[in-house]
Enzyme design. Structure first.
Site, PDB file in Angstrom:
ATOM      1  NE  ARG A  85      -4.395  -1.317   1.620  1.00 42.10           N
ATOM      2  CZ  ARG A  85      -5.267  -1.886   2.430  1.00 42.10           C
ATOM      3  NH1 ARG A  85      -5.033  -1.947   3.724  1.00 42.10           N
ATOM      4  NH2 ARG A  85      -6.390  -2.392   1.955  1.00 42.10           N
ATOM      5  CE  LYS A 110     -20.546 -12.673   6.633  1.00 48.07           C
ATOM      6  NZ  LYS A 110     -20.713 -11.563   7.518  1.00 48.07           N
ATOM      7  N   GLY A 125      -9.441  -7.070  -1.203  1.00 49.09           N
ATOM      8  CA  GLY A 125      -9.637  -7.975  -0.070  1.00 49.09           C
ATOM      9  C   GLY A 125      -9.059  -9.343  -0.332  1.00 49.09           C
ATOM     10  N   GLY A 133     -13.834  -3.332   0.540  1.00 43.10           N
ATOM     11  CA  GLY A 133     -15.177  -2.760   0.685  1.00 43.10           C
ATOM     12  C   GLY A 133     -15.473  -1.720  -0.387  1.00 43.10           C
TER      13      GLY A 133
HETATM   14  P1  AMP Z   1     -15.338 -12.822   1.945  1.00 47.40           P
HETATM   15  O1  AMP Z   1     -14.656 -12.111   3.078  1.00 47.40           O
HETATM   16  O2  AMP Z   1     -16.818 -12.846   2.033  1.00 47.40           O
HETATM   17  O3  AMP Z   1     -14.827 -12.396   0.585  1.00 47.40           O
HETATM   18  O4  AMP Z   1     -14.943 -14.334   2.093  1.00 47.40           O
HETATM   19  C1  AMP Z   1     -13.648 -14.802   2.011  1.00 47.40           C
HETATM   20  C2  AMP Z   1     -13.552 -16.022   2.834  1.00 47.40           C
HETATM   21  O5  AMP Z   1     -14.466 -16.974   2.349  1.00 47.40           O
HETATM   22  C3  AMP Z   1     -12.192 -16.654   2.791  1.00 47.40           C
HETATM   23  O6  AMP Z   1     -11.606 -16.538   4.058  1.00 47.40           O
HETATM   24  C4  AMP Z   1     -12.477 -18.107   2.441  1.00 47.40           C
HETATM   25  O7  AMP Z   1     -11.786 -19.024   3.257  1.00 47.40           O
HETATM   26  C5  AMP Z   1     -13.957 -18.232   2.719  1.00 47.40           C
HETATM   27  N1  AMP Z   1     -14.581 -19.311   1.947  1.00 47.40           N
HETATM   28  C6  AMP Z   1     -14.537 -19.501   0.625  1.00 47.40           C
HETATM   29  N2  AMP Z   1     -15.188 -20.634   0.298  1.00 47.40           N
HETATM   30  C7  AMP Z   1     -15.646 -21.172   1.427  1.00 47.40           C
HETATM   31  C8  AMP Z   1     -16.396 -22.349   1.731  1.00 47.40           C
HETATM   32  N3  AMP Z   1     -16.795 -23.185   0.785  1.00 47.40           N
HETATM   33  N4  AMP Z   1     -16.697 -22.582   3.020  1.00 47.40           N
HETATM   34  C9  AMP Z   1     -16.302 -21.738   3.978  1.00 47.40           C
HETATM   35  N5  AMP Z   1     -15.589 -20.615   3.757  1.00 47.40           N
HETATM   36  C10 AMP Z   1     -15.270 -20.341   2.492  1.00 47.40           C
END
Ligand code: AMP
Length: 392
Positions: free
Chosen positions: A35, A200, A349, A372
């Protein structure tokens, strides 16, 4: 079009640049200085144009006195000085007579860095709640304000919106580059395909709603795929489920059955840390299993769709990529995208860290520096830290 740093005569002017120096620091040592490096173009431009450069940044969150010690920008000022090849005056305060004296005695090309803007959060969250007086005070230190902290542009803080509301302003090179690349979704060449993953559904609802209207396909992987699979009536065992959003997923699948593409097989295990795992079709996940990556048949389905893309936007890893066993889908997609003759945009991210960790730092058109902030742009939102900047 927003005004940029190039639209101003910076000669002998006190130019406040809001940068994003929110770097990981462990035991006083910066573990990733990317960064800081990303900010150099704007800082060097200001120096080369004879500005007196005043830098502001946040670092982590500051809620207690101990957070202050942990989140001082002192190590950043040292690294910045090395990278610039010149002295950087670090002021361990965010306001006061010492700050004012040093700034009033600056010569053109001098660089000062004030202490972490979030030190001001200790007393009533003045920075994070965009306290009017604080914005006014910081604005009083300079003549021109440049926002180059893309990663915080989706927030309305005193150090971005507050100061920009008062001083003549513009964006720096980093934000200019982010906007130019992420605006590809406004009028994309076709086929335009989107990959969404991550944990999520709730985090991606805005993005899905916006991009489903623009994209040819949305390929869904990661933890969020399982809420869609559940909505499609499939067994998902102990996989991640965002129960509140099953209905939303159902609606999307009904309305856009040919556009939303789900995995057809997954890598699953009984526990994340189990040695034993297996690949199964998505109608065969057992009650005591969870899906942790997309399988090779899904990669093939995704690849066939991606191959003729002209534009691909990807946000969210398609598996738990931090575990070697469940990193394959995300790695394969990196490899597919890296070899496409297309504009490839990677959201910030986790997707950015995965791509960089797997060695694909220079393989895409653009890897966003803001998690974000890039998500909100993909949702079609205007970011407050950019909205406040004057139009040309
Ligand atoms: P996000 O912060 O929503 O972009 O999510 C990223 C996170 O999603 C990472 O830490 C991944 O380990 C997790 N992730 C991706 N696929 C899966 C899965 N099938 N089950 C649980 N966690 C997951």
């Amino acid at each position: 079009m927003k005004k940029t740093i190039r639209d101003y005569d910076l000669n002998n002017k006190k130019v406040i640049i809001r940068v994003d120096f929110n770097v990981p620091i462990k035991d006083g040592v910066i573990t990733d200085d990317n960064r800081i490096k990303e900010s150099l173009e704007t800082i060097n431009y200001a120096i080369n144009n004879n500005a007196k450069v005043i830098l502001l940044s946040h670092l982590g969150r500051v809620k207690t006195e101990e957070d202050k010690v942990k989140n001082t920008l002192l190590p950043v000022s040292r690294r910045l000085s090395e990278l610039l090849g010149k002295e950087v005056t670090f002021i361990n305060k965010t306001r006061g007579i010492e700050v004012e004296n040093i700034i009033n005695n600056m010569n053109p090309k001098d660089v000062v860095l004030l202490e972490n803007t979030r030190y001001e959060d200790l007393d009533g969250e003045k920075e994070s709640k965009n306290d009017l007086e604080l914005g006014k005070y910081w604005a009083s230190l300079g003549d021109i304000y440049i926002n180059d902290a893309f990663g915080t542009s989706h927030r309305s803080h005193a150090s971005n919106v507050g100061i920009a509301s008062i001083l003549p302003n513009g964006i720096g090179f980093l934000i200019e580059k982010e906007l130019a690349n992420l605006s590809v979704i406004d009028n994309p060449e076709r086929p335009f395909n989107v990959i969404l993953g991550g944990s999520k559904v709730s985090d991606k609802i805005g993005v899905i709603k916006n991009l489903v209207l623009k994209a040819d396909h949305i390929l869904i992987g990661g933890g969020m795929a399982f809420t869609f699979l559940k909505a499609a009536g499939l067994p998902i065992g102990k996989s991640l489920l965002d129960a509140d959003n099953i209905e939303f997923c159902k609606e999307m699948l009904e309305e856009y059955p040919d556009k939303i593409i789900l995995p057809i097989d997954v890598v699953c295990a009984k526990e994340i840390n189990d040695e034993v795992y297996r690949i199964c079709f998505i109608n065969d996940i057992k009650d005591d299993e969870m899906g942790l990556d997309i399988g090779s048949a899904s990669v093939k389905v995704f690849k066939d769709i991606l191959l003729d893309s002209k534009v691909v936007v990807w946000n969210g890893p398609v598996g738990m990529f931090e575990e070697e066993k469940y990193a394959n889908g995300t790695k394969e997609l990196c490899n597919i995208l890296a070899n496409l003759d297309a504009t490839t945009i990677i959201g910030g991210g986790d997707t950015a860290s995965a791509a960089i960790n797997f060695g694909y730092q220079n393989s895409f058109t653009h890897i966003s520096t803001g998690g974000g902030a890039s998500l909100e742009l993909l949702e079609g939102k205007e970011l407050p830290g950019i909205k406040v900047i004057m139009d040309k």
